[in-house]
Design a protein around this motif. Structure first.
Motif, PDB file in Angstrom:
ATOM      1  N   LEU A 161       0.830  -1.202   0.000  1.00 29.36           N
ATOM      2  CA  LEU A 161       0.000   0.000   0.000  1.00 29.36           C
ATOM      3  C   LEU A 161       0.867   1.256   0.000  1.00 29.36           C
ATOM      4  CD1 LEU A 161      -2.771   1.389   0.238  1.00 29.36           C
ATOM      5  CD2 LEU A 161      -2.546   1.179   2.741  1.00 29.36           C
ATOM      6  N   LYS A 162       1.912   1.256   0.794  1.00 31.54           N
ATOM      7  CA  LYS A 162       2.814   2.404   0.873  1.00 31.54           C
ATOM      8  C   LYS A 162       3.413   2.714  -0.498  1.00 31.54           C
ATOM      9  CE  LYS A 162       7.010   3.925   3.320  1.00 31.54           C
ATOM     10  NZ  LYS A 162       8.011   3.540   4.365  1.00 31.54           N
ATOM     11  N   ALA A 163       3.842   1.681  -1.214  1.00 30.42           N
ATOM     12  CA  ALA A 163       4.426   1.894  -2.542  1.00 30.42           C
ATOM     13  C   ALA A 163       3.398   2.469  -3.516  1.00 30.42           C
ATOM     14  CB  ALA A 163       4.984   0.577  -3.078  1.00 30.42           C
ATOM     15  N   ILE A 164       2.184   1.943  -3.471  1.00 27.38           N
ATOM     16  CA  ILE A 164       1.133   2.435  -4.362  1.00 27.38           C
ATOM     17  C   ILE A 164       0.870   3.913  -4.113  1.00 27.38           C
ATOM     18  CG2 ILE A 164      -1.339   2.294  -4.871  1.00 27.38           C
ATOM     19  CD1 ILE A 164      -1.115  -0.746  -4.354  1.00 27.38           C
ATOM     20  N   VAL A 165       0.777   4.280  -2.826  1.00 28.12           N
ATOM     21  CA  VAL A 165       0.427   5.667  -2.486  1.00 28.12           C
ATOM     22  C   VAL A 165       1.583   6.616  -2.775  1.00 28.12           C
ATOM     23  CG1 VAL A 165      -0.225   7.221  -0.620  1.00 28.12           C
ATOM     24  CG2 VAL A 165      -1.262   4.945  -0.760  1.00 28.12           C
ATOM     25  N   LEU A 166       2.780   6.284  -2.304  1.00 25.04           N
ATOM     26  CA  LEU A 166       3.910   7.206  -2.438  1.00 25.04           C
ATOM     27  C   LEU A 166       4.394   7.324  -3.880  1.00 25.04           C
ATOM     28  CD1 LEU A 166       6.028   6.402   0.747  1.00 25.04           C
ATOM     29  CD2 LEU A 166       4.286   8.161   0.416  1.00 25.04           C
ATOM     30  N   GLU A 167       4.264   6.244  -4.648  1.00 25.50           N
ATOM     31  CA  GLU A 167       4.681   6.275  -6.052  1.00 25.50           C
ATOM     32  C   GLU A 167       3.541   6.655  -6.985  1.00 25.50           C
ATOM     33  OE1 GLU A 167       6.437   2.458  -6.830  1.00 25.50           O
ATOM     34  OE2 GLU A 167       7.767   2.594  -5.080  1.00 25.50           O
ATOM     35  N   GLN A 168       2.421   7.044  -6.397  1.00 22.05           N
ATOM     36  CA  GLN A 168       1.256   7.520  -7.151  1.00 22.05           C
ATOM     37  C   GLN A 168       0.836   6.533  -8.240  1.00 22.05           C
ATOM     38  OE1 GLN A 168       1.429  11.767  -8.165  1.00 22.05           O
ATOM     39  NE2 GLN A 168       3.227  11.975  -6.837  1.00 22.05           N
ATOM     40  N   GLN A 169       0.763   5.271  -7.863  1.00 16.42           N
ATOM     41  CA  GLN A 169       0.371   4.229  -8.809  1.00 16.42           C
ATOM     42  C   GLN A 169      -1.144   4.107  -8.963  1.00 16.42           C
ATOM     43  OE1 GLN A 169       2.137   0.520  -7.570  1.00 16.42           O
ATOM     44  NE2 GLN A 169       4.155   1.416  -7.241  1.00 16.42           N
ATOM     45  N   ALA A 170      -1.892   4.660  -8.005  1.00 11.42           N
ATOM     46  CA  ALA A 170      -3.341   4.482  -8.023  1.00 11.42           C
ATOM     47  C   ALA A 170      -3.961   5.075  -9.281  1.00 11.42           C
ATOM     48  CB  ALA A 170      -3.965   5.117  -6.778  1.00 11.42           C
ATOM     49  N   VAL A 171      -4.797   4.281  -9.925  1.00  5.44           N
ATOM     50  CA  VAL A 171      -5.460   4.699 -11.166  1.00  5.44           C
ATOM     51  C   VAL A 171      -6.954   4.860 -10.880  1.00  5.44           C
ATOM     52  CG1 VAL A 171      -6.007   4.047 -13.541  1.00  5.44           C
ATOM     53  CG2 VAL A 171      -3.766   3.456 -12.554  1.00  5.44           C
ATOM     54  N   PRO A 172      -7.557   5.991 -11.232  1.00  5.36           N
ATOM     55  CA  PRO A 172      -8.991   6.169 -11.011  1.00  5.36           C
ATOM     56  C   PRO A 172      -9.797   5.097 -11.730  1.00  5.36           C
ATOM     57  CG  PRO A 172      -7.951   8.258 -11.573  1.00  5.36           C
ATOM     58  CD  PRO A 172      -6.926   7.192 -11.820  1.00  5.36           C
ATOM     59  N   ALA A 173     -10.928   4.745 -11.152  1.00  7.06           N
ATOM     60  CA  ALA A 173     -11.799   3.728 -11.750  1.00  7.06           C
ATOM     61  C   ALA A 173     -13.240   4.164 -11.605  1.00  7.06           C
ATOM     62  CB  ALA A 173     -11.572   2.375 -11.089  1.00  7.06           C
TER      63      ALA A 173
END
Length: 513
Positions: A161-173
């Motif tokens: 989760l930390k990697a997803i958030v800090l590396e801005q990996q989250a993609v809108p859906a």
């Protein structure tokens, strides 16, 4: 139970998106802990620099939705919040992030953490995100999360989760939804109390430190037939007297004074989100949660022979030698401290129950659903005492062997250093054991390194050094079945190790009982 769909603009009718969510994301990486998140959020009048803002919280929600989608999980998730003045706005930002990532949010509103865990089962939903900083001081916020009931995230999940958030990996859906769920608290109370009404009428003091548990605990304990005296149960997010932490001296003082003042059978102290319970007997003695756990394990093992139990590394060595557990063919494993670790280990080993010195108690089927619940713990203690009409909790405790244990002792150590120091201390003890050296004046009989270092010597005296999972601290605990002097000898030896690695020092422990 009713579920009501709400438009997101109705969620915060007095605010626009622009005023609630800042364009600049503030989010400290240190807030991602071993098994949950904790940040200093601040409050009006505080001069401490915040570690996260609402935009950061929204990013966490979006990252969590992305993680669920990435793992192929159902997109439904339970969300709740504690009573802190800012928890609703924090939850709202989290919800907006979740919905932006396609999650289907089921909001149970103001709740205890175990109420959110219960909702996962009641609504048949795997995932949960509970906004709470538990017993932390006013100004802290955080989220307890999981995506596989009854488990909550562990280190691997948090790292992902930390990697997803800090590396801005989250993609809108697309497809995100928000629903508010009514009456979970009523279903939760019914599930806890069904079939439990004790003929022995117990007089109970309930101490809540003005935390969230004050809204629920008194009423639930009255439903099982207890006479309840409420102390600091009125909700007040500022915690005006003390933090709702049953391991801390101020709350324990409130418990011991009240139980004697009101001539009650015992006092229960609940932490800020209701997943921990502290206990004092009628004489005003705090009974450490591991000893309460041992009493409960004795009762459970009598009802369920061949039971397996999990206890954390901070807990008493008496679990290993208890004659009642041995007679009932019960087995005990010591495991990592932390609610996420204990819950998962219980599932892996099919344990009947788990106990932590901090006051977390976990009841697995047929006793419970596998998660930690302070109110379920209190009910189990009431049930145990009601089954012994001629006994007091103090007399039951005195039937256990005497031991000389410290409370949990904390030494400040910054988050960036604490794990490195513990690793070096583990290496030191490994070398000490391999070379046959003595520690605290005796030979080492066991070295347990699953969570810091727990070193036991020949007479059963032991000491523990570990890194706190949710605070910038090192944690020390010691116990001796022999004498106070032997326990203090262990603490002196631990102090020498801490000094060797420049890890701070324990002080004023000689009089700790």
């Amino acid at each position: 139970m009713q579920s009501t769909a709400i438009n997101m603009k109705q969620l915060l009718p007095n605010f626009t998106d622009e005023s609630v969510i800042d364009d600049s994301v503030l989010l400290s990486p240190q807030g991602f802990r071993e098994y949950d998140t904790r940040w200093w959020y601040g409050f009006s009048g505080s001069d401490r620099v915040p570690e996260i803002n609402l935009a950061g919280i929204k990013a966490v929600g979006a990252g969590l939705a992305h993680l669920l989608r990435q793992r192929g999980n159902d997109q439904a998730i339970i969300v709740g919040h504690d009573l802190r003045s800012y928890s609703f706005e924090v939850k709202t930002a989290l919800v907006k992030g979740l919905v932006s990532g396609g999650a289907h949010v089921c909001d149970i509103g103001l709740a205890l953490s175990p109420m959110a865990y219960y909702a996962q089962f009641a609504l048949n939903i795997q995932s949960v995100a509970m906004v709470t900083a538990s017993h932390n001081e006013n100004g802290w916020t955080g989220v307890k999360m999981g995506c596989e009931r009854p488990y909550t995230f562990g280190p691997e999940d948090m790292a992902e989760l930390k990697a997803i958030v800090l590396e801005q990996q989250a993609v809108p859906a697309t497809g995100g939804q928000y629903n508010f769920v009514n009456n979970i608290e009523k279903l939760y109370a019914s599930a806890l109390t069904k079939g439990r009404f004790f003929k022995r009428r117990l007089k109970i003091v309930v101490v809540c430190g003005n935390g969230t548990a004050g809204l629920f605990a008194p009423q639930i304990l009255r439903r099982i037939g207890c006479e309840v005296v409420e102390v600091d149960c009125a909700p007040n997010w500022s915690f005006p007297k003390y933090n709702p932490d049953p391991e801390a001296a101020p709350m324990q003082k409130a418990m011991t004074e009240a139980v004697q003042l009101f001539r009650a059978d015992m006092a229960f102290g609940f932490d800020g989100d209701g997943d921990r319970c502290g206990v004092a007997d009628h004489e005003g003695n705090i009974i450490y949660a591991d000893r309460i756990g041992l009493l409960l394990a004795q009762a459970f093992s009598t009802q369920h022979r061949d039971a397996h139990f999990i206890v954390d590394v901070k807990s008493s060595g008496l679990f290993r030698t208890d004659p009642v557990l041995q007679a009932n063919n019960a087995t005990v494993d010591y495991w990592k401290t932390g609610h996420s670790y204990i819950k998962r280990r219980m599932g892996e080993t099919h344990a009947l129950a788990g106990f932590e010195k901090s006051g977390h108690v976990f009841l697995n089927q047929p006793l419970g659903l596998g998660y930690d619940d302070g109110l379920a713990t209190a009910i189990a203690v009431c049930e145990m005492l009601a089954a012994h009409p001629d006994q007091t909790l103090a007399s039951l405790n005195r039937q256990l062997p005497q031991s000389f244990a410290t409370p949990t002792l904390n030494i400040f150590c910054c988050d960036q250093e604490k794990y490195r120091i513990i690793s070096r201390i583990q290496d030191y003890f490994a070398d000490l054991v391999s070379s046959g050296e003595m520690f605290a004046g005796q030979c080492v009989s066991e070295l347990l390194t699953i969570n810091g270092v727990r070193v036991t010597v020949d007479d059963g005296t032991w000491g523990l050094i570990r890194a706190s999972s949710n605070k910038p601290d090192l944690v020390v605990v010691a116990e001796s079945p022999v004498s106070l002097e032997r326990r203090n000898a262990m603490l002196h030896a631990i102090n020498h190790v801490l000094a060797r690695f420049e890890a701070g020092q324990l002080s004023d422990f000689e009089g700790t009982v």
